[in-house]
Design a protein around this motif. Structure first.
Motif, PDB file in Angstrom:
ATOM      1  N   ALA A   1      -8.649  -7.370   9.587  1.00  0.00           N
ATOM      2  CA  ALA A   1      -7.244  -8.144  10.018  1.00  0.00           C
ATOM      3  C   ALA A   1      -6.788  -7.443   8.219  1.00  0.00           C
ATOM      4  O   ALA A   1      -5.422  -7.377   8.329  1.00  0.00           O
ATOM      5  N   GLY A   2      -7.887  -6.797   8.036  1.00  0.00           N
ATOM      6  CA  GLY A   2      -7.251  -6.052   6.560  1.00  0.00           C
ATOM      7  C   GLY A   2      -6.625  -6.733   5.565  1.00  0.00           C
ATOM      8  O   GLY A   2      -6.063  -7.157   4.828  1.00  0.00           O
TER       9      GLY A   2
ATOM     10  N   LEU B   1      -1.564 -12.536   0.845  1.00  0.00           N
ATOM     11  CA  LEU B   1      -2.453 -11.869   2.039  1.00  0.00           C
ATOM     12  C   LEU B   1      -3.328 -10.598   1.958  1.00  0.00           C
ATOM     13  O   LEU B   1      -4.565 -10.058   1.824  1.00  0.00           O
ATOM     14  N   PHE B   2      -2.258  -9.548   0.926  1.00  0.00           N
ATOM     15  CA  PHE B   2      -2.604  -7.869   0.886  1.00  0.00           C
ATOM     16  C   PHE B   2      -2.641  -8.123  -0.740  1.00  0.00           C
ATOM     17  O   PHE B   2      -1.825  -7.006  -1.159  1.00  0.00           O
TER      18      PHE B   2
ATOM     19  N   ARG C   1       1.407  -7.174  11.640  1.00  0.00           N
ATOM     20  CA  ARG C   1       1.036  -6.039  12.676  1.00  0.00           C
ATOM     21  C   ARG C   1       0.641  -4.577  11.908  1.00  0.00           C
ATOM     22  O   ARG C   1       2.330  -5.076  10.908  1.00  0.00           O
ATOM     23  N   SER C   2       0.560  -3.400  12.059  1.00  0.00           N
ATOM     24  CA  SER C   2       1.209  -2.017  11.262  1.00  0.00           C
ATOM     25  C   SER C   2       1.982  -1.548  12.660  1.00  0.00           C
ATOM     26  O   SER C   2       1.580  -2.374  13.959  1.00  0.00           O
ATOM     27  N   THR C   3       2.563  -0.488  12.397  1.00  0.00           N
ATOM     28  CA  THR C   3       3.127   0.538  13.564  1.00  0.00           C
ATOM     29  C   THR C   3       2.645   1.462  13.159  1.00  0.00           C
ATOM     30  O   THR C   3       1.517   1.862  13.295  1.00  0.00           O
TER      31      THR C   3
ATOM     32  N   LYS D   1      -2.710   3.600   2.808  1.00  0.00           N
ATOM     33  CA  LYS D   1      -3.152   2.253   2.283  1.00  0.00           C
ATOM     34  C   LYS D   1      -3.589   1.777   3.876  1.00  0.00           C
ATOM     35  O   LYS D   1      -5.084   0.764   3.481  1.00  0.00           O
ATOM     36  N   LEU D   2      -2.964   1.482   4.566  1.00  0.00           N
ATOM     37  CA  LEU D   2      -3.533   0.529   5.986  1.00  0.00           C
ATOM     38  C   LEU D   2      -4.946   0.911   6.264  1.00  0.00           C
ATOM     39  O   LEU D   2      -5.375   0.359   6.907  1.00  0.00           O
ATOM     40  N   LYS D   3      -4.955   2.359   6.325  1.00  0.00           N
ATOM     41  CA  LYS D   3      -6.424   2.364   6.981  1.00  0.00           C
ATOM     42  C   LYS D   3      -7.881   2.452   6.555  1.00  0.00           C
ATOM     43  O   LYS D   3      -8.703   1.945   6.504  1.00  0.00           O
ATOM     44  N   LYS D   4      -7.155   2.311   5.054  1.00  0.00           N
ATOM     45  CA  LYS D   4      -7.647   1.740   4.116  1.00  0.00           C
ATOM     46  C   LYS D   4      -8.817   0.154   4.403  1.00  0.00           C
ATOM     47  O   LYS D   4      -9.426  -0.265   3.934  1.00  0.00           O
TER      48      LYS D   4
END
Length: 487
Positions: free
Chosen positions: A175-176, A357-358, A314-316, A291-294
């Motif tokens: 979920a990051g 959340l982030f 969600r990511s795109t 950043k999302l991959k990390k």
């Protein structure tokens, strides 16, 4: 020049930018003269498009047309969060409303919808960015833990349980965000670019022979089959009983479908106490793929928490991160106000949720925000039927924020009803019209605000591991019947 809405939500604008005709300012086709049709569908969103496609697939010779007051997909269909979920978490509500057998069938149908939409997109080359990577339903505080237990036990009984319990570490990794404490994962879900799906369905419907007229609002509709004198005096043959007026032409149809979502009440106030128009507000970042991959956000998995007014994200594919939250604005008298077609007025609330959340992304600004109306029914489930029992005008709405996949079911239901089929689609719990009502105004709006604010206070206490006020807990129970908020 193509007529455009004053504000176009991100997903819809992105989809339209890819259309050659739109980029070249070639105007869409509008109705400019009187016409006749076997079926006229009012509304060019998911429900209208799926219904038209289902009709042509089952009876290709049928003359089907759609009119849309703006551009197909520019309403709720092109501005939602793109979370394609099933009805499995609503099993207990469906069991209570429709019985055990019907609830089982509807859950199965909602799971079938995910696979069918994916197959349809592949077959017809619709690049809707559909990624069938599942969904995570999480708990972000101790009070939310165990919220699915009773539902999962009931699904287990019928071997319908696709949900897998995940512990905190695995949930957080996928979920990051470390805010999630526990969760359940189901592979039977997908994410989609909603604008691209809507515009793709429009293209395919036209290829099937559906006539589509955009920038063609319905001014009035009349079912002459309900008035024998009007029918005898009609200048058209008695087959075309439904008369629909538009600015430049009149439509004479054998049957009609109202696929208007929250805009239904503008023409049919008889439903004014059957739904509540509520906002769903969204924000999205610019592309930040590294950043999302990390963070671990590497696929199309959707993530939802267990709040009453749920956070969903969600990511795109191009590396953006979208966050949405439902249940912010409840419209007085169910009017679809201008705020539903503007950047969100709840940007501060979305920002606070995003940063919590982030925390590693607090410096990332939102590229754009938007909002849209959702037609929430008293049960949290859609309903279908005829405006008048002996008439020829059909309707379907009330998806309550869960229409991305379920409109495929809606299309099946409406097509079956229109064709007079005697099957599971035309005869089920959803085809009996609305169940339950909301109080009249101003009681409804005042009560809604009372409950909404109580839920906010209750969930704030739960986030801080403190005990909510007893009254807030009791008031929050009034929201349970409508299920989770918009996605």
């Amino acid at each position: 020049m193509t007529q455009q809405p004053k504000f176009q939500p991100f997903w819809f604008q992105q989809a339209m930018d890819l259309e050659t005709d739109y980029r070249n300012n070639v105007p869409p086709q509008s109705l400019m003269a009187d016409t006749v049709a076997d079926v006229c569908i009012v509304g060019g969103g998911y429900t209208g498009l799926w219904t038209a496609i289902q009709l042509k697939q089952q009876q290709p010779s049928l003359d089907v047309m759609i009119i849309e007051k703006s551009l197909c997909g520019s309403g709720a269909s092109g501005r939602n969060g793109g979370c394609m979920l099933t009805w499995s978490t609503k099993y207990l509500s469906m069991q209570r409303l429709y019985g055990e057998a019907q609830a089982v069938e509807l859950v199965k149908a909602s799971e079938q919808a995910v696979a069918e939409i994916e197959a349809f997109c592949l077959q017809h080359n619709i690049d809707a960015e559909l990624r069938r990577d599942g969904t995570l339903f999480t708990a972000t505080n101790a009070a939310q833990t165990g919220g699915l237990d009773a539902t999962l036990a009931a699904l287990d009984k019928h071997e319908l349980n696709s949900w897998q319990a995940w512990q905190a570490q695995k949930v957080q990794r996928h979920a990051g965000s470390e805010l999630h404490q526990t969760g359940h994962f189901s592979p039977v879900a997908a994410s989609v670019q909603p604008g691209k799906l809507a515009r793709g369905l429009k293209r395919v419907a036209e290829q099937f022979g559906v006539r589509i007229y955009e920038n063609t609002p319905m001014l009035a509709i009349k079912d002459n089959s309900l008035n024998s004198l009007s029918l005898r005096n009609s200048t058209k043959d008695t087959k075309h009983k439904v008369v629909i007026n538009t600015p430049q032409g009149t439509i004479y149809a054998t049957k009609a479908v109202m696929a208007l979502n929250a805009w239904m009440l503008e023409q049919f106030p008889k439903f004014k106490n059957k739904i509540v128009v509520v906002s769903s507000d969204m924000a999205i970042t610019k592309p930040i793929p590294e950043k999302l991959k990390k963070m671990g956000l590497v696929d199309g998995k959707t993530v939802l928490d267990s709040r009453t007014f749920v956070h969903y994200y969600r990511s795109t594919p191009d590396g953006r991160l979208m966050l949405g939250k439902g249940g912010n604005h409840f419209s007085y008298a169910n009017a679809v106000r201008p705020l539903f077609n503007q950047p969100t007025r709840y940007g501060k609330l979305l920002r606070q949720s995003f940063d919590k959340l982030f925390p590693t992304l607090v410096d990332e600004e939102f590229a754009v925000t938007w909002t849209g109306p959702s037609d929430r029914s008293a049960t949290g489930l859609p309903f279908f039927g005829k405006i008048e029992e002996t008439g020829n005008i059909y309707y379907g709405f009330g998806y309550s924020g869960s229409g991305v996949g379920q409109t495929w079911i809606g299309g099946k239901i409406l097509a079956s009803m229109l064709l007079g089929n005697n099957d599971k689609w035309s005869h089920n719990g959803l085809t009996k019209g609305p169940k339950g009502s909301f109080p009249p105004e101003p009681i409804r709006w005042l009560g809604t605000m009372l409950v909404r604010n109580a839920i906010r206070r209750k969930e704030r206490c739960e986030d801080n591991a403190t005990r909510p006020f007893w009254l807030d807990k009791q008031l929050a129970k009034f929201a349970n019947a409508a299920g989770k908020a918009d996605k």
